[in-house]
Write a protein that holds these residues in place. Sequence first.
Motif, PDB file in Angstrom:
ATOM      1  N   LYS A  14       8.692  -0.441  14.153  1.00 22.20           N
ATOM      2  CA  LYS A  14       7.376  -0.073  14.672  1.00 22.20           C
ATOM      3  C   LYS A  14       6.515  -1.333  14.825  1.00 22.20           C
ATOM      4  O   LYS A  14       5.906  -1.552  15.856  1.00 22.20           O
ATOM      5  CB  LYS A  14       6.728   0.914  13.685  1.00 22.20           C
ATOM      6  CG  LYS A  14       5.658   1.780  14.276  1.00 22.20           C
ATOM      7  CD  LYS A  14       5.364   2.976  13.368  1.00 22.20           C
ATOM      8  CE  LYS A  14       4.848   2.578  12.006  1.00 22.20           C
ATOM      9  NZ  LYS A  14       4.587   3.708  11.112  1.00 22.20           N
ATOM     10  N   GLU A  15       6.469  -2.149  13.779  1.00 23.54           N
ATOM     11  CA  GLU A  15       5.630  -3.354  13.836  1.00 23.54           C
ATOM     12  C   GLU A  15       6.157  -4.337  14.884  1.00 23.54           C
ATOM     13  O   GLU A  15       5.387  -5.040  15.520  1.00 23.54           O
ATOM     14  CB  GLU A  15       5.550  -4.037  12.465  1.00 23.54           C
ATOM     15  CG  GLU A  15       4.924  -3.197  11.352  1.00 23.54           C
ATOM     16  CD  GLU A  15       3.434  -2.946  11.527  1.00 23.54           C
ATOM     17  OE1 GLU A  15       2.887  -3.249  12.607  1.00 23.54           O
ATOM     18  OE2 GLU A  15       2.806  -2.418  10.582  1.00 23.54           O
ATOM     19  N   ASN A  16       7.471  -4.378  15.058  1.00 24.71           N
ATOM     20  CA  ASN A  16       8.052  -5.324  16.014  1.00 24.71           C
ATOM     21  C   ASN A  16       7.822  -4.903  17.460  1.00 24.71           C
ATOM     22  O   ASN A  16       8.084  -5.676  18.375  1.00 24.71           O
ATOM     23  CB  ASN A  16       9.555  -5.491  15.753  1.00 24.71           C
ATOM     24  CG  ASN A  16       9.825  -6.229  14.451  1.00 24.71           C
ATOM     25  OD1 ASN A  16       8.912  -6.827  13.877  1.00 24.71           O
ATOM     26  ND2 ASN A  16      11.065  -6.197  13.981  1.00 24.71           N
ATOM     27  N   VAL A  52      -1.508  -9.021   7.358  1.00 26.49           N
ATOM     28  CA  VAL A  52      -2.160  -7.816   6.828  1.00 26.49           C
ATOM     29  C   VAL A  52      -2.041  -6.661   7.815  1.00 26.49           C
ATOM     30  O   VAL A  52      -2.397  -6.795   8.997  1.00 26.49           O
ATOM     31  CB  VAL A  52      -3.655  -8.086   6.525  1.00 26.49           C
ATOM     32  CG1 VAL A  52      -4.293  -6.869   5.880  1.00 26.49           C
ATOM     33  CG2 VAL A  52      -3.811  -9.314   5.643  1.00 26.49           C
ATOM     34  N   HIS A  53      -1.522  -5.543   7.342  1.00 28.72           N
ATOM     35  CA  HIS A  53      -1.369  -4.337   8.157  1.00 28.72           C
ATOM     36  C   HIS A  53      -1.800  -3.113   7.357  1.00 28.72           C
ATOM     37  O   HIS A  53      -2.048  -3.190   6.154  1.00 28.72           O
ATOM     38  CB  HIS A  53       0.100  -4.149   8.566  1.00 28.72           C
ATOM     39  CG  HIS A  53       0.553  -5.136   9.586  1.00 28.72           C
ATOM     40  ND1 HIS A  53       0.738  -4.803  10.895  1.00 28.72           N
ATOM     41  CD2 HIS A  53       0.826  -6.460   9.476  1.00 28.72           C
ATOM     42  CE1 HIS A  53       1.131  -5.886  11.565  1.00 28.72           C
ATOM     43  NE2 HIS A  53       1.190  -6.902  10.727  1.00 28.72           N
ATOM     44  N   ALA A  54      -1.857  -1.977   8.034  1.00 31.30           N
ATOM     45  CA  ALA A  54      -2.075  -0.695   7.357  1.00 31.30           C
ATOM     46  C   ALA A  54      -1.158   0.315   8.040  1.00 31.30           C
ATOM     47  O   ALA A  54      -1.084   0.365   9.261  1.00 31.30           O
ATOM     48  CB  ALA A  54      -3.527  -0.274   7.465  1.00 31.30           C
ATOM     49  N   ASP A  55      -0.469   1.077   7.251  1.00 27.20           N
ATOM     50  CA  ASP A  55       0.634   1.906   7.743  1.00 27.20           C
ATOM     51  C   ASP A  55       0.169   3.291   8.199  1.00 27.20           C
ATOM     52  O   ASP A  55      -0.988   3.674   8.001  1.00 27.20           O
ATOM     53  CB  ASP A  55       1.664   2.043   6.608  1.00 27.20           C
ATOM     54  CG  ASP A  55       3.074   2.228   7.146  1.00 27.20           C
ATOM     55  OD1 ASP A  55       3.221   2.515   8.342  1.00 27.20           O
ATOM     56  OD2 ASP A  55       4.021   2.079   6.348  1.00 27.20           O
ATOM     57  N   LEU A  87       1.663  -7.529   4.047  1.00 27.75           N
ATOM     58  CA  LEU A  87       1.016  -6.548   3.176  1.00 27.75           C
ATOM     59  C   LEU A  87       0.614  -5.334   3.997  1.00 27.75           C
ATOM     60  O   LEU A  87      -0.214  -5.432   4.899  1.00 27.75           O
ATOM     61  CB  LEU A  87      -0.229  -7.174   2.519  1.00 27.75           C
ATOM     62  CG  LEU A  87      -1.191  -6.220   1.805  1.00 27.75           C
ATOM     63  CD1 LEU A  87      -0.520  -5.528   0.621  1.00 27.75           C
ATOM     64  CD2 LEU A  87      -2.445  -6.968   1.339  1.00 27.75           C
ATOM     65  N   GLU A  88       1.260  -4.199   3.718  1.00 29.32           N
ATOM     66  CA  GLU A  88       0.783  -2.932   4.271  1.00 29.32           C
ATOM     67  C   GLU A  88      -0.163  -2.406   3.206  1.00 29.32           C
ATOM     68  O   GLU A  88       0.262  -1.936   2.160  1.00 29.32           O
ATOM     69  CB  GLU A  88       1.945  -1.954   4.502  1.00 29.32           C
ATOM     70  CG  GLU A  88       2.915  -2.372   5.593  1.00 29.32           C
ATOM     71  CD  GLU A  88       2.443  -2.043   7.021  1.00 29.32           C
ATOM     72  OE1 GLU A  88       1.406  -1.361   7.169  1.00 29.32           O
ATOM     73  OE2 GLU A  88       3.120  -2.491   7.967  1.00 29.32           O
ATOM     74  N   ALA A  89      -1.453  -2.523   3.470  1.00 22.53           N
ATOM     75  CA  ALA A  89      -2.432  -2.336   2.403  1.00 22.53           C
ATOM     76  C   ALA A  89      -2.647  -0.871   2.020  1.00 22.53           C
ATOM     77  O   ALA A  89      -3.308  -0.583   1.023  1.00 22.53           O
ATOM     78  CB  ALA A  89      -3.755  -2.972   2.803  1.00 22.53           C
TER      79      ALA A  89
HETATM   80 ZN   LIG Z   1       0.747  -2.786  11.716  1.00 23.27          ZN
END
Ligand SMILES: [Zn+2]
Length: 423
Positions: free
Chosen positions: A305-307, A272-275, A380-382
């Motif tokens: 970015k996430e990596n 779970v992430h948020a962009d 999931l980028e919520a």
């Molecule tokens: Zn993130």
Amino acid sequence: MKMVQMSFKFKAIRFFTICLAIVVVLGALSNTAGNHAVAANSNSPVISDIRLGINGDTTRLVIDMSEKLSYSYLTLDDPYRIVIDLPEVNFDIEGSDHAGDGKGIVEQYRFGLFRAGTSRVVLDLAEPASVERMFILPPNGNSKHRLVLDLKTSTATAFKAAMTAAPSRQVVNQTTTRSVPRTPNARIRPRDNDKRIIIVDAGHGGIDPGNLGSIGVPEKTIVLKIARSIRDKLAQNPDYDVRMTRDRDIFIPLGERVNIARRAEADLFISVHADSFRQSSVRGGTVYTLSESSSDREAELLAQKENRSDLIAGIDLRNETDEVTSILIDLARRETMNYSARFTNLLLPELSSQIRMRRNSHRFAAFEVLKAPDVPSVLLEAGYLTNRDDARNLNSAAGRRKISKAVQRGVDAYFATLKAEGY
Ligand SMILES: [Zn+2]
């Protein structure tokens, strides 16, 4: 014939080494898990200030601490960083958001919990630097114990030489726990106890805040709350065994998140992430699955970015060996990717009925955290924390309820299709 035997022997030794490493790592993990359970955060020593100053050609970092603490440091290049490890502490620094602007050779710095028992400060350097001195100053008048670090500009060659001369560097073991997967599809089938194991992964954490968004709450905090709510919702089903990669504000390397899923022999992994985006009008959720070729430029940039998470936390990636490449892994991964896509197709309509989604709501890119070859995984980028409506929604109990309801329905539908096929 001899060659074949030797190669078999080599493989056997390697397999034995990997097994041994797994035992050692698991032992270490169960120890930290034990400590972690009893660690009383409020009793931890306190860091009350971190500041930088310039004196001639020296950049000085000073850390105020409530008591004399042990410390160690390591240096990393590409980009140049100095990483200071301390015992687990509480950072009681006003308005800092666990990061600060640099001065002199230091471009910026971050701090936070790295893992149970270890807090970390990471300095991003503008150029290669050498550690001239590092020592603790005793309290004097009103001042507390202070850890002092003096840095001077050096050269790329000297920086590298200092790195190799410091073999006591901390090594975070990510690769040794990777083992050859069992037959493809192994994780699709329920195990003996028939419970479906679902790992809910709250992105970022500890020293890695994720994006800072627009409402003053970092991504790591918002996604932890969402992940907990998804876990609680799914756990209502007695057929599910739901676990989290983290249930506190702590950093976990990307590879370790993958390993947690693999060790658990998980049936499903949901990160779970948020962009964030420079245009605050952009909003809506997206589900990402793994692919070496990205579906679009935006997905590729997001994966980059996430990596960066491990880099932000000051992890030494030089010892990372390529994971065991074999036809088995390729096969397992291809099959796993089909199941990830199948879950995504069932999840998306549920999400769309609960929250705002983007137009192309299923995208692909090479996210490190989705790379378990044998666990169907989605990210999931919520929504967008740079959009105020999305941010408020994601940070509200009502918003979390909607997301967890959608995930529950998607998960139920997914396992129902597997069951119908006899898995
Ligand atoms: Zn993130």
